[in-house]
Design a protein around this motif. Sequence first.
Motif, short mmCIF file in Angstrom:
data_model
loop_
_atom_site.label_atom_id
_atom_site.label_comp_id
_atom_site.label_asym_id
_atom_site.label_seq_id
_atom_site.Cartn_x
_atom_site.Cartn_y
_atom_site.Cartn_z
N GLY A 94 -17.82 -18.03 -28.67
CA GLY A 94 -18.63 -19.21 -28.36
C GLY A 94 -19.13 -19.97 -29.56
O GLY A 94 -19.95 -20.86 -29.42
N ARG B 36 -18.59 -30.17 -34.43
CA ARG B 36 -17.67 -31.30 -34.31
C ARG B 36 -18.35 -32.66 -34.50
O ARG B 36 -17.80 -33.57 -35.10
N GLY B 37 -19.58 -32.80 -33.93
CA GLY B 37 -20.18 -34.13 -33.80
C GLY B 37 -20.54 -34.83 -35.09
O GLY B 37 -20.27 -36.02 -35.24
N SER C 29 -17.92 -22.29 -31.26
CA SER C 29 -16.98 -23.40 -31.46
C SER C 29 -17.65 -24.69 -31.90
O SER C 29 -16.97 -25.67 -32.19
N ASP C 30 -18.98 -24.70 -31.94
CA ASP C 30 -19.67 -25.94 -32.29
C ASP C 30 -20.94 -25.60 -33.06
O ASP C 30 -22.02 -26.03 -32.72
N TRP C 31 -20.77 -24.84 -34.10
CA TRP C 31 -21.93 -24.30 -34.83
C TRP C 31 -22.12 -25.01 -36.16
O TRP C 31 -21.18 -25.25 -36.89
#
Lengths: 315, 441
Positions: free
Chosen positions: B263, B206-207, B265-267
Motif C-alpha cells: 500500500g 504521484r501528485g 504506492s503514494d507515499w
Amino acid sequence: MPDKTMDRIAKATPPQVATRIRGLSDRTIAWIFVAPTIFLLLAINIFPLIWTIRLSFTNFRVNRVNADVKWIGLRNYERILTDPDIWHTMQVTAHFLFWTLFLQVLIGFALAYLINKKFRGNDLWTTLIVLPMMLSPAVVGNFWKFLYQPQIGLFNYVVGFFSGTDPSSFSMIGSIDLAPWAIVIVDTWMWTPFVTLICLAGLRSIPDYIYEAAEIDRASKWRQFWTITVPMVLPFLMLAVLFRGIENFKMFDLVVQLTGGGPGSATELTSINLKREAFEKWRTGYASAYAVILFVTIFGLASIYVKALNRVKER
Amino acid sequence: MKIARFMMAAAVASISTTVATNASAESMTLCWAAWDPANALVELSKDFEEKSGIDMEFEFVPWPNFADRMLNELNSGGKLCDLMIGDSQWIGGAAENGQYVKLNDFFEANGISMDDFLPATVTGYAEWPKGTPNYWALPAYADVVGWTYRKDWFSRPELQAEFKQKYGYDLDVPKDLEQLKDIAEFFQGREIDGKTVYGAAIYTERGSEGITMGVTNVLYNYGFEYGNPENPYAELDGWVNSEGAVKGLEFYKELYDCCTPPGSSDWYMSETIDAYKSGQVALQMNFAFIWPGVNADPNVGGDRTGYFANPPGPAGHFAQLGGQGISVVANSDMKDAALEYIKWFAQPEIQQRWTDMGGASAMRSVVEAPDFPDKQPFNKAFLESMAIVKDFWAEPAYASLLQAMQDRVHTYVVAGQGTAKEALDDLVIDWSEIFEDEGKL
C-alpha cells in the motif's frame, strides 16, 4: 428578446408599485431590479468565459507577465486534440463517468424502491443512507484512503474475509487495474444516496389510484413496474443522471485526495489534468483551450440530454 | 436619531483606533511551509521583533499545498508575503519573472558573503542562473535526502548471523545501493517482536514531487544526468535515458516491488515518517529535516535509530537536495523591513541559534564548527549528505519538467507499465517539448 422580457416583467408589476415611485416608468423600475443580476452574471460568468476563449488562442502564461503574449491561432486546440495523454485522460474520465452513473442509477433506484415500501424503521434507514453525501468529498477521499490500506484497511479485510485472499496482497489505489475501480466505488458510495432521494421523490409522486386501476385490470406486479413505475420515475432518474453526469465530468477533490491521479496516470481525470496544466505548469493559454473544449463537450452533451429529457417528460 | 449618531461615533472611534494601532507597529509577513522548522523560526524571530520593533506575521501552508498556494500568490502579484522561504526549484522562475528582489547589492552593502555558506546551498537556493554570482535568496534551511535505519534491529545477534550467512557480509550501514536493497529485502515480511515488518519506506507520491525526489537518489548514482553539461537543453538523449539511468530506474522499481510495505504506492514525507515511527520498516528514505523528530521519538528515537547518507551507486555518489532560501518578494510594500530581517538572519550568532532551536543553518561557521558533528547523532550523516547534493531543474518551467517526470516514473515504478527505457525515452521527448516551448532549443 430582452425587450419582450422587460415588457412581461413590467406587465407583471402591480400598478401600485409604479405609481408609488413618481417619474419612473414601469420598464425603468423593472430594469433597476434586473440590472444588478445581469451585471453580476456578465461579470462573473460571461466576461471570464469570453476572456478564456480569447486566451485560448494565445501562448499566455500567467506566471510570465513580462513575456510577450503571442496570438497563435488554433495551435493550442490542435495540440490538445492530438495529444495522446489528453485522450488517455478522456478515456479515464469516460470510464469513471459511465460506471459511476450506471452503478448509482442501479443501486440508487433499487434503494429508493425499497425505502418506498412501508416498513418499520423506514425513516431511520433513509437518514442513514443519505449520510455519505453530506460529507465533504475531500474528507471522503482521505478516509477511503485508509479503508483501502492493504495492512489495516477495512475494505481489504472484508474482501479478504469473503474471498479468502490475503488482505495485504492487493492494493486498490496502488494497482493500475484496480485504481480506476477504487474511485468508482468511492463515488458510488458517496453519491448513490443523491440518486436514491430523487428516485424516491419520483416514486412518491405516482398516485396510488394508478396502481389500483392496474390491479383491477389484473396487471401483474412485474407489468406494473415496467408500465407504471419505470416510465413515471424516468424523468426524475434522467434528471439525477444529468446532475451526476455534470458533477462527475468535473470530479476533482475526491480523486485527488484518494489517488492523486495515480498510479501513473491511471486515475487522472480531465479536471485533474486541467488543473495541472493551469496551476502547476502555468500554461494559461493552453489550459484555457482545454477548458473551452471541456465546456463545449459538457454543454453539447447536456443540451442533447436535456432535449431527450423533455421528450420523455412530454410522453 | 440619537442611536444612529451614537453608532456613527462608535464606528469612527473604532476606525481611528485601528489606524492608530497600525501606525504604531509595522508588521510584515513571512511565508513558508507548515512544518516543525517553521515553529522554530517563529520562536527565533521574536529576537528580531524585539530589536527592530517590527511585528512578524507568518503564513505557513502544509507541504502538499505549499507550491500551489505560494506560487499562486507570487504569480498573482499578491501582497500577502513580504518574505518568502520558497523551494529551491522556484528560483529560476521567480528571478526571471521579477518576483524576487535581487540581493547582490544588498549583500555587498551589508557585508554578507555567499562564501560564508555551504557552496551547494548557495548554488541550490540562491543563484540564478546557476553557477553565476546572481543572488536572489539567502540560504535559509539546508536539507537533503538521507536515510534512517533501525539500529536496534541491526544490532540483534541472531539477525546479524542470519544476514551474514545469507549475503556474506555484515549487517550494517549499507556501503552502496545494492547493499541497501539486500538489507531491505532481508527485513521484508520478517517477524520482529511478534509484528510483521518491512524493508524500506521510500518516496512514491504521484501528485506533487514525491517520486521524483526519491528516484533521483538512485538515478544520479547510476549515471543519470539532466543533459549534456556542455549543452544541457539540447542534448538530453543519451544522458537522461543513458544505460546507467535505465538501470537506476529499474533498481528503484525492484526496490519498490521487493521491499516496501503493502500500500505504499503514494507515499511522501509524512507517510514514510509514520511508517518508520510506527515500527513498520527497517529503513526510511526522507529529508534530513525529520531527523531531530525521529531522534526525540519515544518509540524509535535515541539509540534505536541510526542515520546515513544516501549510499553510492556504480556511477557516483549523490543525494537529492532539499531545503530553501529566504527571499524578499518584489511586490512587497515592506521591502526595507524584509531586507532588515535578512540582515538580522544572516548573523552568525543568529544562524547558530537557528540550528540549536531545530532549524538547519547552511552557514559554514555553524556546520563546520569542530563540535558540530558530535552535537547530534545525525549531524555526521547530514554533513556527508550536504557534500554530495544534486538538485532537480530550477528552470522557470520546472513545474512542467517535474510533472512530466512524476508521470513517467510513477507509470513505470508504481503502475508497472512499460519498461524503464521507455519511461526515460518518453521523458526525453516531454522535456525536449518543454524546452522547445520555452524557446531554449
